[in-house]
Design an enzyme around this catalytic site. Structure first.
Site, mmCIF file in Angstrom:
data_model
loop_
_atom_site.group_PDB
_atom_site.id
_atom_site.type_symbol
_atom_site.label_atom_id
_atom_site.label_comp_id
_atom_site.label_asym_id
_atom_site.label_seq_id
_atom_site.Cartn_x
_atom_site.Cartn_y
_atom_site.Cartn_z
ATOM 1 N N GLU A 200 -12.214 6.553 -2.769
ATOM 2 C CA GLU A 200 -11.495 7.682 -2.608
ATOM 3 C C GLU A 200 -11.441 8.445 -3.861
ATOM 4 O O GLU A 200 -10.418 9.280 -4.374
ATOM 5 C CB GLU A 200 -9.857 7.089 -2.541
ATOM 6 C CG GLU A 200 -9.694 6.877 -1.128
ATOM 7 C CD GLU A 200 -8.131 6.321 -0.735
ATOM 8 O OE1 GLU A 200 -7.429 6.315 -1.438
ATOM 9 O OE2 GLU A 200 -8.011 5.763 0.515
ATOM 10 N N GLU A 281 4.244 2.345 -0.811
ATOM 11 C CA GLU A 281 3.791 2.183 0.514
ATOM 12 C C GLU A 281 3.227 0.486 0.802
ATOM 13 O O GLU A 281 2.944 -0.024 -0.060
ATOM 14 C CB GLU A 281 2.265 2.840 0.532
ATOM 15 C CG GLU A 281 1.888 3.009 1.740
ATOM 16 C CD GLU A 281 0.603 3.885 1.918
ATOM 17 O OE1 GLU A 281 0.676 4.855 1.072
ATOM 18 O OE2 GLU A 281 -0.370 3.588 2.534
ATOM 19 N N LYS A 332 -1.786 8.909 10.055
ATOM 20 C CA LYS A 332 -3.343 9.080 10.082
ATOM 21 C C LYS A 332 -3.469 9.237 11.607
ATOM 22 O O LYS A 332 -3.436 8.351 12.385
ATOM 23 C CB LYS A 332 -3.822 7.636 9.552
ATOM 24 C CG LYS A 332 -3.429 7.398 8.172
ATOM 25 C CD LYS A 332 -4.076 6.112 7.559
ATOM 26 C CE LYS A 332 -4.124 6.000 6.078
ATOM 27 N NZ LYS A 332 -4.118 4.487 5.776
ATOM 28 N N SER A 362 -9.964 6.092 3.591
ATOM 29 C CA SER A 362 -10.721 5.807 2.377
ATOM 30 C C SER A 362 -12.245 6.115 2.812
ATOM 31 O O SER A 362 -13.091 6.821 1.766
ATOM 32 C CB SER A 362 -10.717 4.209 2.046
ATOM 33 O OG SER A 362 -10.701 3.517 2.952
ATOM 34 N N LYS A 383 -1.386 12.684 1.454
ATOM 35 C CA LYS A 383 -2.098 11.641 0.674
ATOM 36 C C LYS A 383 -3.714 12.120 0.828
ATOM 37 O O LYS A 383 -4.129 11.538 1.808
ATOM 38 C CB LYS A 383 -1.683 10.416 0.940
ATOM 39 C CG LYS A 383 -2.128 9.180 0.209
ATOM 40 C CD LYS A 383 -1.812 7.953 0.890
ATOM 41 C CE LYS A 383 -2.257 6.714 0.048
ATOM 42 N NZ LYS A 383 -2.132 5.622 0.710
HETATM 43 P P1 PGA Z 1 -7.741 2.816 4.596
HETATM 44 O O1 PGA Z 1 -6.463 2.516 3.863
HETATM 45 O O2 PGA Z 1 -8.749 2.068 3.744
HETATM 46 O O3 PGA Z 1 -7.424 2.164 5.882
HETATM 47 O O4 PGA Z 1 -8.106 4.264 4.734
HETATM 48 C C1 PGA Z 1 -5.810 3.475 2.997
HETATM 49 C C2 PGA Z 1 -4.560 2.992 2.988
HETATM 50 O O5 PGA Z 1 -3.959 1.692 3.063
HETATM 51 O O6 PGA Z 1 -3.612 3.927 2.687
HETATM 52 ZN ZN ZN Z 2 -2.097 2.367 3.078
#
Ligand code: PGA
Ligand code: ZN
Length: 417
Positions: A200, A281, A332, A362, A383
């Site tokens: 990220e 979070e 998401k 990510s 985000k």
């Molecule tokens: P991810 O997590 O790796 O599943 O995208 C990012 C997050 O926990 O916000």
């Molecule tokens: Zn998260």
């Protein structure tokens, strides 16, 4: 103007981790839409299944053989009909037949094709003339947990949130400044720091939680002084990855500490108070609605956000609403599969006073649709990191939207103080 779907083409491309993913094009007589799917690393247990068992190639076959014939001839303007068709073709509760990422790419490409067929940008098509508010960017600056390799903080993300900014461009500028200041501070702190970054684009350094808190707090304070508005910050604890069911404890390996649920609550309340955290979070693991609720009752001026807890799933959100678990929710779209499903969750969240936070994954591509979703649905926060191509693709799209809106643009209503 016609939005009738003439053709649907799927191909395999790559995300920023070099993992294979699906991209879909949808063609109408007057328009074109393209979308590609992201992928998570610290995934929630209740997310839909990304691909059929045999992977992306099998998903492409499903598009050619099952989805394209069903969708061809339908009108892209009717998103719900398209998304219902995807559910019907799939026939399972969690998209394990066609793949949730397949559904995602088709669903978003369809929305884009419809907007394009009408000569509109996606946020205008979905949100109409009322869509004129820009989200605050919540930007990952320091990575830990499952997002880091080697020694790093146990907490997954340390995120800047410039909630005093008056424009999106100012807010994005502040995040870039905070990110840079943190990099400079880490270099100064240790000659061994070599500028490593996570997927990220956040820094990865051999520091513990406390050092990470101190570093981001200082960077935000300095950036706030320079920019002349308040730059807050928060964390994604991603607690499901710390939780060990057998021991009933959160294991902080780097710190050498274990915390039971009560200690975790106390730890987080202290952090919120000490650093005036604006955002926390996944403070508890993904099945602990009760502790989420307790923290939400006790924390002041802080967004308590569920990501793995809700997985953008409306039924899980209902569960949370019932007990008061959280006051914010991560959206998401690929956790649930389609735009229609995600929109239901967003609307339900907003009806119940939850702050909606549209989020990247990510593993992501340069697809910028979430920028449009944030504006269309008046989500107060997005985000999506600070640096790295897949992140900047979304940030820059929001800069363009703000520019396009001109003096009609304003920042969303976000209350964290
Ligand atoms: P991810 O997590 O790796 O599943 O995208 C990012 C997050 O926990 O916000
Ligand atoms: Zn998260």
């Amino acid at each position: 103007m016609s939005s009738i779907i003439e053709d649907l083409i799927a191909r395999k491309i790559f995300n920023n981790r070099g993992e294979e993913t699906i991209e879909v094009d949808i063609i109408t007589p007057n328009g074109f839409g393209r979308a590609s799917a992201p992928a998570g690393k610290s995934r929630g247990k209740n997310e839909v299944v990304y691909y059929p068992q045999a992977g992306v190639d099998a998903a492409l076959k499903k598009v050619d053989e099952l989805i394209a014939p069903e969708l061809s001839g339908l009108n892209a303007d009717f998103q719900e009909e398209i998304d219902n068709t995807l559910h019907e073709v799939d026939g399972t509760a969690n998209f394990r037949s066609i793949g949730g990422n397949t559904a995602f790419a088709v669903s978003l490409a369809n929305a884009e094709a419809a907007a394009n067929s009408h000569g509109l940008l996606l946020f205008q098509f979905l949100g109409g003339t009322a869509a004129n508010t820009l989200p605050y960017p919540l930007g990952n600056c320091i990575s830990g947990g499952q997002h880091a390799r080697g020694k790093a903080p146990d907490i997954q993300e340390f995120l800047a949130l410039p909630h005093g900014a008056e424009t999106f461009l100012e807010a994005a500028t502040a995040n870039a400044l905070v990110h840079k200041k943190i990099g400079d501070a880490l270099k100064k702190k240790s000659a061994a720091f070599n500028g490593g970054k996570s997927d990220e684009g956040a820094w990865i350094a051999n520091i513990d939680n406390t050092e990470a808190f101190e570093t981001i707090a200082k960077a935000c304070e300095e950036a706030g002084n320079e920019m002349d508005f308040e730059c807050g910050f928060g964390i994604d604890v991603a607690s499901s990855s710390l939780w060990k069911e057998k021991e009933e404890k959160y294991i902080y390996e780097r710190e050498g500490t274990k915390r039971d649920t009560a200690e975790q609550l106390e730890f987080l309340l202290e952090l919120i108070e000490k650093y005036h955290l604006a955002y926390v979070e996944d403070p508890f693991h993904e099945e602990d609605f009760e502790s989420f609720a307790e923290l939400t009752r006790k924390a002041k001026n802080c967004l308590i956000c569920g990501d793995d807890l809700f997985t953008t799933n409306n039924e899980r959100l209902d569960q949370g609403i019932k007990v008061g678990a959280g006051n914010a929710i991560i959206i998401k779209v690929n956790q649930i599969g389609t735009l229609t499903d995600a929109t239901e969750t967003i609307e339900n969240a907003q009806r119940h006073g939850f702050t909606t936070v549209v989020s990247h994954r990510s593993g992501d591509t340069c697809d910028w649709h979430i920028a449009h979703l944030a504006v269309a649905y008046k989500c107060p926060v997005i985000k999506t990191g600070v640096v790295e191509g897949a992140r900047v693709a979304k940030i820059n799209e929001l800069v363009r939207i703000e520019h396009f809106l001109g003096n009609r643009a304003k920042m969303a209503d976000l209350r964290v103080t």
